[in-house]
Design a protein around this motif. Structure first.
Motif: not given
Ligand SMILES: Nc1nc2c(ncn2[C@@H]2O[C@H](COP(=O)(O)O)[C@@H](O)[C@H]2O)c(=O)[nH]1
Ligand code: ATP
Length: 389
Positions: A141-143, A147-149, A174-176, A202-204, A207-209, A211-215, A231-233, A278-280
């Motif tokens: 996790s992190g802002p 560099g998480k990805g 989707p991004r390019e 599992l969670e949702f 984020v930044h407007g 919906l994100y979630g882990t199935n 998991l990147d969340i 918004k992200r900042l």
């Molecule tokens: N709670 C969750 N957050 C997630 C999930 N998948 C990604 N993310 C977070 O969203 C932001 C933005 O991602 P981006 O791909 O639009 O730049 C980033 O912080 C990710 O960690 C999720 O399944 N659940």
């Protein structure tokens, strides 16, 4: 599969026998718990592709078809049901593939009780029994832009057979260069909301407007492939996972400075100015929350990428270790149609053959280290076979 531990067959007749044992009527199995009778399979109301369930309340005589959650097992010509406790029924499927023999029907676990309140109906939930444990998943996790990805891609590149990525669902576009099912499962908000209501996540978080979630299935698929799930969340998601019984290692990635975070986000060039702002703004709150006690197990500063990656490998015990292809030994559970089942404490003894023609073969199922459960997998089954005597 190991050797059968010291075990005396006479114990079956002793006090340790819990009184729950086999109930099998061919393609239908019946289990009684308190006032309720669960008829599993052969109800005539199920689809031909999955096993159906019906619940009869003995006090009222009423019979209902419950809301069924979780991945449902395919039908089998011979089902056995063993009541494990007031919450759970073990279903044994004969003549099935080795990884399809053991299923758990949860009828009153905390998850089922919660869902019952939500649906206002009778609820049962399937969970597949899996032999052995999976290694703890890793939550990164992190802002945005820290560099998480990038770090996760490095890990996946260097250790492709060790790690698997949990592909999240998102309502963002989707991004390019992003591919469906690889970077994300891109979905519509109403569909995702319905799946969240159905208990599939599992969670949702918003984020930044978006919906994100882990199935749950995304995480289980990685573990099923014998890999450790990453998991990147976002921080809200990490907090939700922390609050449930899902065991994981929680890692928070920090930027060396806010200015550097902004620079990275801009240089990536994937967001509009409005989205960057918004992200900042959200990053400030996330950085504060990331340091809140008890949420993350490790905090890493991603200043120099190589240094941060080396620290990540070190805390995952990967430094200096070359990837070894791990081949898990296959487990063959050749459960024939004719078998009988007995339960003694946390152990299930399966004897193959009929009354007149009992074969030598026995399986002992040790349920003492079960983990997980509906709507995912129940892991931690241990199986011993008389062939390994
Ligand atoms: N709670 C969750 N957050 C997630 C999930 N998948 C990604 N993310 C977070 O969203 C932001 C933005 O991602 P981006 O791909 O639009 O730049 C980033 O912080 C990710 O960690 C999720 O399944 N659940
Ligand atoms: N240590 C580093 N030094 C300089 N640039 C970096 C470093 N780590 C990552 N980057 C760059 O920063 C940008 C953002 O990285 P990345 O996309 O991995 O961030 P993220 O945390 O996954 O973001 P998001 O949460 O928005 O998906 C990318 O262009 C990446 O190449």
């Amino acid at each position: 599969m190991g050797e059968v531990p010291a075990f005396v067959a006479d114990d079956l007749l002793g006090d340790s026998l819990n009184g729950f044992y086999l109930k099998s009527e061919g393609h239908q199995a019946v289990a009684n718990i308190g006032n309720k009778t669960y008829v599993i399979g052969g109800t005539g109301r199920e689809s031909t592709s999955t096993i159906g369930v019906q619940v009869t309340d003995k006090s009222t005589g009423g019979c209902v078809t419950p809301t069924v959650l979780g991945t449902r097992p395919k039908p089998s010509k011979r089902l056995s049901a063993v009541v494990l406790n007031e919450d759970q029924i073990l279903i044994l499927k004969a003549d099935s593939a080795p990884d399809d023999c053991f299923w758990f029907l949860e009828v009153n676990t905390p998850f089922v009780r919660e869902q019952r309140k939500k649906f206002g109906t009778e609820v049962v939930a399937w969970s597949k029994g899996v032999v052995g444990d999976a290694k703890k998943p890793i939550i990164i996790s992190g802002p945005s832009g820290v560099g998480k990805g990038t770090l996760i891609s490095e890990l996946m590149k260097e250790f492709p057979s060790t790690f698997g990525f949990s592909v999240s669902h998102t309502t963002r576009a989707p991004r390019e260069g992003e591919h469906i099912g690889v970077h994300y499962h891109f979905t519509e908000r109403n569909i995702m909301e319905e799946e969240i209501r159905d208990g599939k996540f599992l969670e949702f978080a918003s984020v930044h407007g978006n919906l994100y979630g882990t199935n749950i299935e995304s995480v289980e698929m990685v573990a099923d492939a014998g890999k450790r799930c990453i998991l990147d969340i976002d921080v809200q998601g990490a907090r939700s996972v922390r609050a449930c019984s899902f065991e994981a290692i929680f890692i928070f990635i920090c930027p060396p400075s806010f200015e550097e975070l902004e620079k990275r986000l801009r240089s990536r060039g994937t967001e509009t100015e409005e989205q960057i702002q918004k992200r900042l703004r959200n990053a400030k709150a996330e950085l504060e929350q990331g340091n809140s006690p008890g949420l993350f197990d490790h905090i890493l500063v991603n200043d120099d990428l190589g240094t941060c990656y080396a620290s990540l490998k070190k805390l995952l015990d990967l430094d200096e270790v070359e990837e070894i292809m791990q081949e898990s030994s296959p487990i063959f559970v050749d459960l024939p149609r004719d078998h009988s089942v007995s339960k003694i404490d946390q152990k299930i003894l399966i004897s193959c053959g009929t009354g007149e023609e009992v074969s030598e073969k026995m399986f002992l199922l040790d349920l003492s280290s079960l983990k997980g459960g509906a709507p995912g997998r129940t892991r931690g089954l241990n199986i011993y076979t008389s062939e390994s005597f």
